[in-house]
Enzyme design. Structure first.
Site, PDB file in Angstrom:
ATOM      1  N   TYR A  80       0.838  -1.206   0.000  1.00 58.50           N
ATOM      2  CA  TYR A  80       0.000   0.000   0.000  1.00 58.50           C
ATOM      3  C   TYR A  80       0.871   1.253   0.000  1.00 58.50           C
ATOM      4  CZ  TYR A  80      -3.925   3.020   1.397  1.00 58.50           C
ATOM      5  OH  TYR A  80      -4.889   3.990   1.434  1.00 58.50           O
ATOM      6  N   THR A 133     -13.883  15.835 -23.883  1.00 57.45           N
ATOM      7  CA  THR A 133     -15.183  15.681 -23.193  1.00 57.45           C
ATOM      8  C   THR A 133     -15.068  15.734 -21.671  1.00 57.45           C
ATOM      9  OG1 THR A 133     -14.880  13.298 -23.423  1.00 57.45           O
ATOM     10  CG2 THR A 133     -16.305  14.364 -25.040  1.00 57.45           C
ATOM     11  N   ARG A 389     -18.043  11.023 -32.459  1.00 56.67           N
ATOM     12  CA  ARG A 389     -17.381  12.206 -31.901  1.00 56.67           C
ATOM     13  C   ARG A 389     -18.009  13.425 -32.589  1.00 56.67           C
ATOM     14  NH1 ARG A 389     -14.385  10.949 -27.216  1.00 56.67           N
ATOM     15  NH2 ARG A 389     -16.606  10.960 -26.857  1.00 56.67           N
TER      16      ARG A 389
END
Ligand code: F0G
Length: 482
Positions: A80, A133, A389
């Site tokens: 981690y 976007t 698109r």
């Protein structure tokens, strides 16, 4: 790749790698393709991959990995905090961009989220060569506006200008004056400009942009997601870069930037993302948000295996043989289609081949989403999925009024090193058939329309029974063939 000359006949793309792992593909009959696209609400994002023959939706997270990348994934250090894997990735990032600080994030839009949280407030503006976007949605969610300042020629379908992704410097100065430098959150330059057909900007234009930003004390942010393609074009098309190594070009871009972010689903042939900077102040501000939204500072939402793959992938991005495969295949596809009179964006860019739906389907009005309709029709004709698109990828304004896109494109992405030349030839063949039968194709209308990023999961239906007519014509022309 590009370095090989052919003795006989015309030249063609030649791969400088061999394929050692394969995945079987499935091409279902045209009637079943008709059913599948109906079930998917005429949205190629909602198709099941088992119903797709060639997946040309995107190059995001689906580029083929090298043997070195896969090998690196095996010695990842899984922890981690403080993993050796992160230390290796951080080192390769700092080396790649020549920067002091690196923050990990789970993908490109996560970086955009952090940037807009820190820099964008109500009434602020983000000038950009062209929006992407997710970047635009995250800026507007925070009350900012986006000003698109791409040079005029950038929005022309046919052109031979080598750098259609350049920003208009004069307009940039005007926008800064209009809002005042204090209200400019940052200037965002997108390498390999996605929504205008993977078009690059020049190092010269970026140098000018940086000068304007520095004179006004405005941070310059580079979206480096599609930097590999941009680099290839800098080297091939810009005299000043001809004798520079790819790494020298990257370092030059980095020196001119204040912050660099990227989707490692594209840059580095992996899956993940990150932000680099030399500014201690920017680093400290952005660092606060990483554990909150992404994960601890030594993984930021990425798996250790992916981090190892990205570290190697970055190294390979500096190898011209590795980054040329995409642009050279795209160049082939665009030129073949152009020769046959099929409207595609020129000059060929990065990312994929972009078909101009506004001209391909000039009888379909923009409020019936010609690029979306072309995507559905092409899937029926070929089993290939592309991505709309155009207007569908925009969102309505606050009053519900449609925002019409500058371009209506069907993007046929070429994930790097995934498809063979014969598959590309198949894609061309089916597009030629569809072009000859284009009058059979009509528009689409929404029956389920999400408010934000509607193209991801909105559903549409054909405005008439044109799809059954297209299927019948396919059978008539192709007989029993798939
Ligand atoms: N910037 C650019 C230029 C992109 O092309 C993308 C993603 C992002 C940012 C966001 O990165 O997906 O990792 O969150 N483009 C994908 C595409 C979705 O298909 O073109 P992400």
């Amino acid at each position: 790749m590009a370095k090989v000359k052919f003795y006989t006949g015309e030249s063609f793309p030649l791969e400088m790698h061999k394929v050692r792992i394969i995945q079987k593909l499935n091409l279902i009959p045209v009637e079943e393709r008709g059913k599948a696209i109906t079930e998917a609400g005429n949205n190629t994002f909602l198709l099941q991959n088992r119903d797709v023959f060639m997946d040309m939706l995107t190059d995001s997270g689906v580029n083929a990995m090298s043997d070195r990348q896969v090998a690196a994934m095996m010695y990842a250090d899984d922890s981690y905090a403080g993993s050796e894997t992160f230390t290796r990735l951080e080192k390769s990032m700092k080396n790649f961009f020549g920067c002091k600080y690196f923050l990990p994030a789970h993908q490109g839009r996560a970086c955009e989220h952090i940037l807009s949280q820190i820099f964008v407030k109500k009434g602020y503006v983000v000038p950009t060569n062209y929006h992407f976007t997710t970047a635009k949605a995250l800026i507007t969610v925070n009350g900012g506006v986006v000003e698109e300042l791409i040079i005029k020629e950038g929005l022309k379908i046919k052109s031979d200008l080598p750098f259609k992704g350049n920003i208009d410097i004069e307009q940039l100065n005007e926008v800064i004056k209009k809002y005042g430098p204090d209200k400019v959150a940052y200037v965002r330059m997108e390498a390999g400009t996605n929504l205008v057909g993977g078009q690059p900007f020049s190092l010269e234009n970026y140098t000018e942009t940086s000068k304007v930003c520095r004179a006004n004390n405005i941070p310059l942010v580079l979206d480096a997601s599609l930097l590999a393609d941009n680099l290839y074009f800098n080297k091939k098309r810009e005299a000043a870069c001809k004798d520079m190594t790819l790494h020298e070009i990257v370092l030059k871009f980095a020196e001119l930037s204040d912050i660099i972010y990227f989707s490692a689903r594209k840059l580095g042939f992996g899956r993940g993302g990150g932000i680099c900077t030399n500014s201690h102040e920017h680093f400290l501000k952005m660092r606060e948000l990483i554990p909150l939204y992404e994960g601890f500072l030594t993984y930021g939402g990425m798996s250790v295996r992916e981090m190892e793959a990205i570290a190697v992938g970055l190294d390979e991005t500096l190898d011209e043989d590795m980054i040329s495969q995409g642009p050279i295949f795209i160049d082939y596809m665009v030129k073949e289609l152009d020769k046959l009179g099929i409207p595609v964006i020129t000059p060929p860019g990065g990312l994929g081949c972009h078909v101009d739906a506004m001209s391909f389907l000039d009888h379909v009005p923009q409020n019936q989403y010609p690029a979306g309709a072309l995507g559905s029709a092409y899937y029926i004709a070929s089993g290939i999925r592309g991505m709309e698109r155009g207007t569908l990828s925009e969102q309505r304004d606050e009053d519900g009024k449609e925002y019409y896109s500058n371009m209506e494109l069907l993007r046929l992405a070429l994930p790097r090193r995934v498809f063979t030349l014969s598959q590309v030839n198949y894609a061309i063949d089916r597009l030629v058939w569809l072009y000859e039968n284009r009058r059979l194709v009509e528009g689409l209308r929404f029956y389920e329309e999400p408010k934000i990023l509607r193209f991801f999961y909105g559903r549409l239906e054909p405005v008439s029974d044109w799809q059954s007519k297209l299927i019948a014509k396919f059978r008539q022309d192709f007989g029993e063939s798939l």
